[in-house]
Design a protein around this motif. Sequence first.
Motif, PDB file in Angstrom:
ATOM      1  N   VAL A  86      19.916   6.089  49.915  1.00 12.36           N
ATOM      2  CA  VAL A  86      19.232   7.123  49.322  1.00 12.36           C
ATOM      3  C   VAL A  86      18.703   8.373  50.549  1.00 12.36           C
ATOM      4  N   MET A  87      18.938   9.470  50.356  1.00  7.88           N
ATOM      5  CA  MET A  87      18.245  10.697  50.785  1.00  7.88           C
ATOM      6  C   MET A  87      16.999  10.895  50.412  1.00  7.88           C
ATOM      7  N   VAL A  88      16.044  11.343  50.477  1.00 10.31           N
ATOM      8  CA  VAL A  88      15.072  11.302  50.408  1.00 10.31           C
ATOM      9  C   VAL A  88      14.655  12.485  50.113  1.00 10.31           C
ATOM     10  N   PHE A  89      13.945  13.939  49.538  1.00 13.67           N
ATOM     11  CA  PHE A  89      13.365  14.940  49.827  1.00 13.67           C
ATOM     12  C   PHE A  89      12.527  15.898  49.342  1.00 13.67           C
ATOM     13  N   ALA A  90      11.451  16.266  50.335  1.00 15.26           N
ATOM     14  CA  ALA A  90      10.359  16.616  49.597  1.00 15.26           C
ATOM     15  C   ALA A  90       9.904  18.101  50.583  1.00 15.26           C
ATOM     16  N   ASP A  91       9.048  19.133  49.649  1.00 11.44           N
ATOM     17  CA  ASP A  91       8.485  20.253  50.381  1.00 11.44           C
ATOM     18  C   ASP A  91       6.871  19.967  50.455  1.00 11.44           C
TER      19      ASP A  91
END
Length: 329
Positions: A86-91
């Motif tokens: 998976v790709m994991v994203f956060a701001d």
Amino acid sequence: MKKITIFLVLSIFLLLNVFSFSAVRIKDISDFRGARDNQLFGIGLVTGLDGTGDSGEVPSEMLNNMLVNFNINLTSFVETENTALVMVFADIPPFYKEGMRLDVTVAAIGDSDSLENGVLIQTPLYGADNKVYAVAQGPVLTGGTNTRSSSSLQDRYKAVGTIPGGAIIEREIPARIVNENTVTINLKQPDITTSARVANAINSSFSLKIAKAQDPSSVRIEIPEYFQDDVISFLALVEEVEVTPDAKAKIVINERTGTIVLGGNVEIADFTVSYGNFSVSVEKGKISGKPATVANLITALKAAGATPQDIIAIIQSAQPYLYAELVVM
């Protein structure tokens, strides 16, 4: 003396032109320059899947190169269908400190059918400078169960999920908003009139000429001497100053749903249009005795039995006579 006169005339002009909109706080329409979010991302594994994981093949050479750059070797892990790459994203918002938590979005990279009930293994999250700023881990949520009771509901897309509070910040991203005893406000919606009104409102609130509109999107503010050792209190006062924002008249049409959204009281020039069984005339600024506005035009057409598609077609045809920007979606 001349500069003072010009400033007073501008102030009066701005106050006379705010009658049609409600006042809002500067905090709600702007941000301080230097206080911005930063995007983080990483590559990880979701495990604990019930046979809905990857088939075992890395999907592209590009992804393989990314894995090498992140020093990740997944050869022995992706052979089971209970695991998904998976790709994991956060701001990361401005001023967030070490130990604070972020929400995380997880998206399958390979051919996984579902991330439902999976758990993300500890994954470092990188910034654009390739430094680790947070670490993510936890159970992936893909939403509630599928519902068939209504035809308007769609099946859930299970290849993407979230982990609320799933990342812990390991490194703070410095945010500098004060530069040489000045701060700059960036408007969320650039507008010349709004920018001037913001500067005028700040000057009036502090009874000092400390703010100046630099361009349609930014206002530069000098920090008064008696606030230079307490900048946060000054910024808090600036945020609470109320101003009336301006905006171009706009009509947004969604042809798929038959929705029309109007921004403000959009006026219409005199015109006549014939469409099917409908004939519409605007004469001397009036529609059936009412002011010639798009809102009154829609009301008149609905009273005459026009469908949303009829109304949309007529408004689109009348575009050259509308004192507004027309946006069709």
